[in-house]
Design a protein around this motif. Structure first.
Motif, PDB file in Angstrom:
ATOM      1  N   PHE A   1     -50.582  65.422 -18.257  1.00 51.27           N
ATOM      2  CA  PHE A   1     -50.371  63.985 -18.258  1.00 51.27           C
ATOM      3  C   PHE A   1     -50.890  63.313 -16.992  1.00 51.27           C
ATOM      4  N   SER A   2     -51.762  63.973 -16.272  1.00 50.38           N
ATOM      5  CA  SER A   2     -52.317  63.366 -15.064  1.00 50.38           C
ATOM      6  C   SER A   2     -53.341  62.312 -15.445  1.00 50.38           C
ATOM      7  N   PHE A   3     -53.169  61.097 -14.920  1.00 46.08           N
ATOM      8  CA  PHE A   3     -54.076  60.003 -15.253  1.00 46.08           C
ATOM      9  C   PHE A   3     -55.476  60.260 -14.689  1.00 46.08           C
ATOM     10  N   SER A   4     -55.573  60.974 -13.575  1.00 46.60           N
ATOM     11  CA  SER A   4     -56.871  61.221 -12.970  1.00 46.60           C
ATOM     12  C   SER A   4     -57.673  62.251 -13.753  1.00 46.60           C
ATOM     13  N   VAL A   5     -57.006  63.010 -14.634  1.00 49.92           N
ATOM     14  CA  VAL A   5     -57.687  64.070 -15.373  1.00 49.92           C
ATOM     15  C   VAL A   5     -58.135  63.578 -16.745  1.00 49.92           C
ATOM     16  N   ILE A   6     -57.250  62.933 -17.468  1.00 43.95           N
ATOM     17  CA  ILE A   6     -57.558  62.539 -18.843  1.00 43.95           C
ATOM     18  C   ILE A   6     -57.781  61.023 -18.926  1.00 43.95           C
ATOM     19  N   TRP A   7     -58.469  60.452 -17.977  1.00 46.36           N
ATOM     20  CA  TRP A   7     -58.664  58.992 -17.951  1.00 46.36           C
ATOM     21  C   TRP A   7     -59.419  58.511 -19.180  1.00 46.36           C
ATOM     22  N   PHE A   8     -60.381  59.296 -19.678  1.00 46.56           N
ATOM     23  CA  PHE A   8     -61.165  58.842 -20.819  1.00 46.56           C
ATOM     24  C   PHE A   8     -60.303  58.779 -22.074  1.00 46.56           C
ATOM     25  N   ILE A   9     -59.460  59.780 -22.279  1.00 45.97           N
ATOM     26  CA  ILE A   9     -58.595  59.790 -23.459  1.00 45.97           C
ATOM     27  C   ILE A   9     -57.601  58.641 -23.402  1.00 45.97           C
ATOM     28  N   LEU A  10     -57.008  58.426 -22.231  1.00 45.29           N
ATOM     29  CA  LEU A  10     -56.030  57.345 -22.088  1.00 45.29           C
ATOM     30  C   LEU A  10     -56.697  55.975 -22.231  1.00 45.29           C
ATOM     31  N   THR A  11     -57.907  55.847 -21.713  1.00 41.95           N
ATOM     32  CA  THR A  11     -58.638  54.582 -21.847  1.00 41.95           C
ATOM     33  C   THR A  11     -58.958  54.300 -23.308  1.00 41.95           C
ATOM     34  N   PHE A  12     -59.396  55.323 -24.005  1.00 38.81           N
ATOM     35  CA  PHE A  12     -59.689  55.173 -25.434  1.00 38.81           C
ATOM     36  C   PHE A  12     -58.438  54.772 -26.200  1.00 38.81           C
ATOM     37  N   LEU A  13     -57.318  55.421 -25.874  1.00 37.28           N
ATOM     38  CA  LEU A  13     -56.055  55.099 -26.542  1.00 37.28           C
ATOM     39  C   LEU A  13     -55.600  53.679 -26.207  1.00 37.28           C
ATOM     40  N   GLY A  14     -55.740  53.272 -24.949  1.00 38.07           N
ATOM     41  CA  GLY A  14     -55.347  51.919 -24.551  1.00 38.07           C
ATOM     42  C   GLY A  14     -56.166  50.845 -25.240  1.00 38.07           C
ATOM     43  N   ILE A  15     -57.474  51.095 -25.368  1.00 42.44           N
ATOM     44  CA  ILE A  15     -58.329  50.115 -26.051  1.00 42.44           C
ATOM     45  C   ILE A  15     -57.937  50.000 -27.523  1.00 42.44           C
ATOM     46  N   GLY A  16     -57.644  51.137 -28.161  1.00 47.23           N
ATOM     47  CA  GLY A  16     -57.232  51.112 -29.561  1.00 47.23           C
ATOM     48  C   GLY A  16     -55.931  50.358 -29.764  1.00 47.23           C
ATOM     49  N   ILE A  17     -54.955  50.591 -28.875  1.00 47.53           N
ATOM     50  CA  ILE A  17     -53.681  49.869 -28.979  1.00 47.53           C
ATOM     51  C   ILE A  17     -53.885  48.379 -28.755  1.00 47.53           C
ATOM     52  N   THR A  18     -54.747  48.021 -27.807  1.00 49.65           N
ATOM     53  CA  THR A  18     -55.029  46.607 -27.545  1.00 49.65           C
ATOM     54  C   THR A  18     -55.661  45.929 -28.747  1.00 49.65           C
ATOM     55  N   LEU A  19     -56.617  46.604 -29.387  1.00 46.95           N
ATOM     56  CA  LEU A  19     -57.260  46.033 -30.569  1.00 46.95           C
ATOM     57  C   LEU A  19     -56.266  45.865 -31.715  1.00 46.95           C
ATOM     58  N   CYS A  20     -55.380  46.836 -31.890  1.00 44.75           N
ATOM     59  CA  CYS A  20     -54.371  46.713 -32.948  1.00 44.75           C
ATOM     60  C   CYS A  20     -53.402  45.572 -32.661  1.00 44.75           C
ATOM     61  N   ALA A  21     -53.033  45.413 -31.377  1.00 49.53           N
ATOM     62  CA  ALA A  21     -52.129  44.316 -31.012  1.00 49.53           C
ATOM     63  C   ALA A  21     -52.787  42.963 -31.260  1.00 49.53           C
ATOM     64  N   ILE A  22     -54.059  42.832 -30.881  1.00 48.04           N
ATOM     65  CA  ILE A  22     -54.777  41.576 -31.109  1.00 48.04           C
ATOM     66  C   ILE A  22     -54.922  41.299 -32.600  1.00 48.04           C
ATOM     67  N   SER A  23     -55.201  42.352 -33.377  1.00 47.08           N
ATOM     68  CA  SER A  23     -55.346  42.178 -34.816  1.00 47.08           C
ATOM     69  C   SER A  23     -54.023  41.751 -35.458  1.00 47.08           C
ATOM     70  N   SER A  24     -52.913  42.347 -35.022  1.00 40.81           N
ATOM     71  CA  SER A  24     -51.604  41.964 -35.568  1.00 40.81           C
ATOM     72  C   SER A  24     -51.266  40.519 -35.220  1.00 40.81           C
ATOM     73  N   PHE A  25     -51.535  40.141 -33.976  1.00 37.75           N
ATOM     74  CA  PHE A  25     -51.268  38.762 -33.565  1.00 37.75           C
ATOM     75  C   PHE A  25     -52.167  37.784 -34.322  1.00 37.75           C
ATOM     76  N   GLY A  26     -53.414  38.177 -34.558  1.00 42.73           N
ATOM     77  CA  GLY A  26     -54.317  37.324 -35.319  1.00 42.73           C
ATOM     78  C   GLY A  26     -53.884  37.161 -36.765  1.00 42.73           C
ATOM     79  N   HIS A  27     -53.320  38.221 -37.352  1.00 43.52           N
ATOM     80  CA  HIS A  27     -52.823  38.111 -38.729  1.00 43.52           C
ATOM     81  C   HIS A  27     -51.649  37.131 -38.794  1.00 43.52           C
ATOM     82  N   ILE A  28     -50.764  37.205 -37.798  1.00 39.16           N
ATOM     83  CA  ILE A  28     -49.629  36.272 -37.762  1.00 39.16           C
ATOM     84  C   ILE A  28     -50.126  34.840 -37.578  1.00 39.16           C
TER      85      ILE A  28
END
Length: 210
Positions: free
Chosen positions: A50-77
């Protein structure tokens, strides 16, 4: 006519907004798969998974996906309620997303050493992702262009829907202002007619005529 146009704009906004949500869900699934592969690789190792300095790419990819889903949900509302404030916030979020994507693309195109701007990724997922993009460049190019068009259509649809909703609100307010002064005339009390007393032969002693 205005209601029909509003309904079509809401449907269009929901459709183009769904593409953003689909991409976000795909990125979340891909990042979870990469995390699972990395976890298996790190079993029996002393490194912190769970070290952020090691798996930064995986966490970044996951963060971008969550952000897009949040924006999409807010846009649907926002599309469903057609609220002007929600639509404004949604437009700002999409604009910031486009700005970040444009900045990254400009850095990749103009800067030949753009890979040095990112830290080293020991997981190897970043290199695998680059190889996948290079081997399927045309497909990735069309997907990126489709995402840009979807985000642009989202902003345009939200703008038209927000403008239409504002016009309807102003029209309703103007109608209320026109009706308000006439209310006292509608509810103006009617005074009763004066009654007179008449004496007629062969009739009761007195009759009241109103």
């Amino acid at each position: 006519m205005a209601k029909t146009l509003k309904s079509w704009l809401q449907i269009l906004l929901k459709l183009v907004n769904s593409t953003i949500g689909i991409v976000g869900i795909s990125m979340i699934i891909y990042s979870m798969w990469m995390a699972r592969v990395w976890q298996r690789h790190m079993e029996g190792s002393s490194d912190d998974f769970f070290s952020f300095s090691v798996i930064w790419f995986i966490l970044t990819f996951l963060g971008i996906g969550i952000t897009l889903c949040a924006i999409s949900s807010f846009g649907h509302i926002a599309a469903h309620t057609a609220n002007t404030h929600c639509l404004s916030c949604y437009m700002v979020a999409i604009f910031l997303l486009l700005l970040v994507e444009t900045t990254l693309m400009a850095d990749i195109i103009l800067n030949s050493d753009w890979e040095e701007d990112f830290p080293e990724d020991p997981t190897g997922r970043f290199d695998d992702f680059k190889d996948f993009v290079k081997s399927n460049f045309n497909t990735c190019q069309w997907i990126g262009l489709f995402m840009f068009l979807a985000q642009g259509c989202s902003i345009v649809s939200a703008t038209f829907l927000r403008t239409l909703e504002k016009r309807q609100a102003r029209y309703c307010e103007s109608d209320e202002d026109d009706i308000a002064p006439s209310l006292p005339f509608l509810y103006h009390p009617v005074e009763p007619l004066p009654c007179t007393v008449a004496d007629l032969p062969g009739a009761p002693s007195s009759l009241y005529w109103c």
